[in-house]
Design an enzyme around this catalytic site. Structure first.
Site, PDB file in Angstrom:
ATOM      1  N   TYR A  31       0.834  -1.194   0.000  1.00 17.27           N
ATOM      2  CA  TYR A  31       0.000   0.000   0.000  1.00 17.27           C
ATOM      3  C   TYR A  31       0.873   1.249   0.000  1.00 17.27           C
ATOM      4  O   TYR A  31       2.029   1.227   0.392  1.00 17.27           O
ATOM      5  CB  TYR A  31      -1.000   0.005   1.151  1.00 17.27           C
ATOM      6  CG  TYR A  31      -0.428  -0.085   2.553  1.00 17.27           C
ATOM      7  CD1 TYR A  31       0.043   1.038   3.224  1.00 17.27           C
ATOM      8  CD2 TYR A  31      -0.417  -1.294   3.236  1.00 17.27           C
ATOM      9  CE1 TYR A  31       0.539   0.963   4.513  1.00 17.27           C
ATOM     10  CE2 TYR A  31       0.074  -1.389   4.536  1.00 17.27           C
ATOM     11  CZ  TYR A  31       0.539  -0.256   5.165  1.00 17.27           C
ATOM     12  OH  TYR A  31       1.036  -0.330   6.450  1.00 17.27           O
ATOM     13  N   CYS A  32       0.304   2.351  -0.467  1.00 18.07           N
ATOM     14  CA  CYS A  32       1.020   3.614  -0.665  1.00 18.07           C
ATOM     15  C   CYS A  32       2.324   3.391  -1.435  1.00 18.07           C
ATOM     16  O   CYS A  32       3.406   3.721  -0.964  1.00 18.07           O
ATOM     17  CB  CYS A  32       1.298   4.300   0.676  1.00 18.07           C
ATOM     18  SG  CYS A  32       1.761   6.055   0.521  1.00 18.07           S
ATOM     19  N   PRO A  33       2.230   2.801  -2.650  1.00 18.75           N
ATOM     20  CA  PRO A  33       3.449   2.457  -3.391  1.00 18.75           C
ATOM     21  C   PRO A  33       4.173   3.683  -3.927  1.00 18.75           C
ATOM     22  O   PRO A  33       3.548   4.709  -4.217  1.00 18.75           O
ATOM     23  CB  PRO A  33       2.905   1.601  -4.546  1.00 18.75           C
ATOM     24  CG  PRO A  33       1.515   2.116  -4.761  1.00 18.75           C
ATOM     25  CD  PRO A  33       1.005   2.484  -3.386  1.00 18.75           C
ATOM     26  N   LYS A  68       8.040  -4.392   2.176  1.00 22.13           N
ATOM     27  CA  LYS A  68       8.042  -2.963   2.469  1.00 22.13           C
ATOM     28  C   LYS A  68       7.723  -2.706   3.942  1.00 22.13           C
ATOM     29  O   LYS A  68       6.806  -3.304   4.493  1.00 22.13           O
ATOM     30  CB  LYS A  68       7.000  -2.257   1.596  1.00 22.13           C
ATOM     31  CG  LYS A  68       6.848  -0.764   1.902  1.00 22.13           C
ATOM     32  CD  LYS A  68       5.879  -0.092   0.944  1.00 22.13           C
ATOM     33  CE  LYS A  68       5.648   1.367   1.319  1.00 22.13           C
ATOM     34  NZ  LYS A  68       4.810   2.081   0.344  1.00 22.13           N
TER      35      LYS A  68
END
Length: 269
Positions: free
Chosen positions: A144-146, A157
């Protein structure tokens, strides 16, 4: 990475607010960052702001424009996560006391840095050097939030980085998953998108999978107090490079609350 940490950290004030929750509304912390940026612009100070927050869900502006975003935000509220829209870049990020929020704040000078993100990368890599693990940089598929400046260990991550610029100052903001299982956070984001994206194009939101992220507690075996261990490592690294714990005058709570209300009105309209 270019310049060493001492070249930009020397003289920096460390504002560690990780032992206090000023309110349930995370926009107060973002408003404090905004006011600290203004303070940096006027005083030419450099600041590291460290903070934690209880359950919140920070949406990017693209997230808020998804077809059923408001309904998905209501679902978050029923699960005790307060949704807010941030004004910096990036996509949805859940916050809880196991997530360390870190801002590096600088005035913009004629000799200002062109590689703002790399300063945050450099700091986190050096702070975690004691683990002996390689901290890699680059987008992690399914996280998420790449972003291009995702930080990962062994392909998982644990940190995302965004930037906020004002006319005469800027901040580089990172969220670091320090404690507890990654699974619940990634699952929450995935479920938010499932609820918010009816009819949206597949390219308009991240495709989140639970196995793409992890915490430092899991990856680096920092123990159940991983957040404080990481915060201490950040402060020790900065101090070793000429920073100091802050006794600076902070923005008043009144100013913080007033600006938070303005940000809410501006970005949720």
């Amino acid at each position: 990475m270019g310049q060493n940490i001492a070249s930009w950290a020397s003289g920096m004030s460390i504002l560690d607010r990780s032992d206090q929750y000023e309110s349930y509304d995370p926009l107060h912390a973002f408003a404090r960052d905004e006011l600290l940026c203004k303070q940096a612009a006027s005083s030419q100070a450099t600041i590291c702001h460290i903070w934690l927050h209880p359950n919140a869900f920070v949406l990017g502006q693209r997230d808020y424009r998804l077809p059923l975003a408001k309904q998905a935000m209501e679902w978050l509220r029923t699960n005790n996560f307060l949704p807010v829209i941030r004004h910096s870049g990036g996509a949805a990020v859940p916050l809880d006391p196991g997530v360390v929020n870190l801002s590096l704040i600088f005035p913009i000078r004629e000799t200002s840095f062109h590689h703002d993100f790399t300063m945050m990368v450099q700091l986190i890599q050096e702070a975690l050097a004691f683990t002996g693990l390689s901290v890699d940089v680059g987008e992690i598929n399914g996280a998420y939030c790449p972003g291009d400046f995702d930080l990962s260990i062994n392909g998982k991550k644990f940190c995302g980085i965004a930037q906020r610029r004002q006319l005469r100052a800027f901040s580089v903001q990172a969220f670091i998953n320090a404690e507890t299982s990654h699974y619940n956070r990634a699952s929450l984001v995935r479920q938010f998108y499932e609820r918010a994206t009816a009819g949206a194009k597949a390219t308009s939101y991240p495709k989140v999978t639970e196995h793409s992220t992890a915490s430092l507690e899991e990856l680096a075996h920092l123990g159940p107090q991983a957040a404080q261990t990481f915060i201490t490592a950040i402060k020790d690294t900065l101090i070793a490079n000429g920073a100091q714990l802050s006794n600076m005058q902070q923005p008043s709570n009144e100013d913080v609350h007033e600006l938070a209300a303005l940000l809410k009105q501006r970005y949720e309209s």
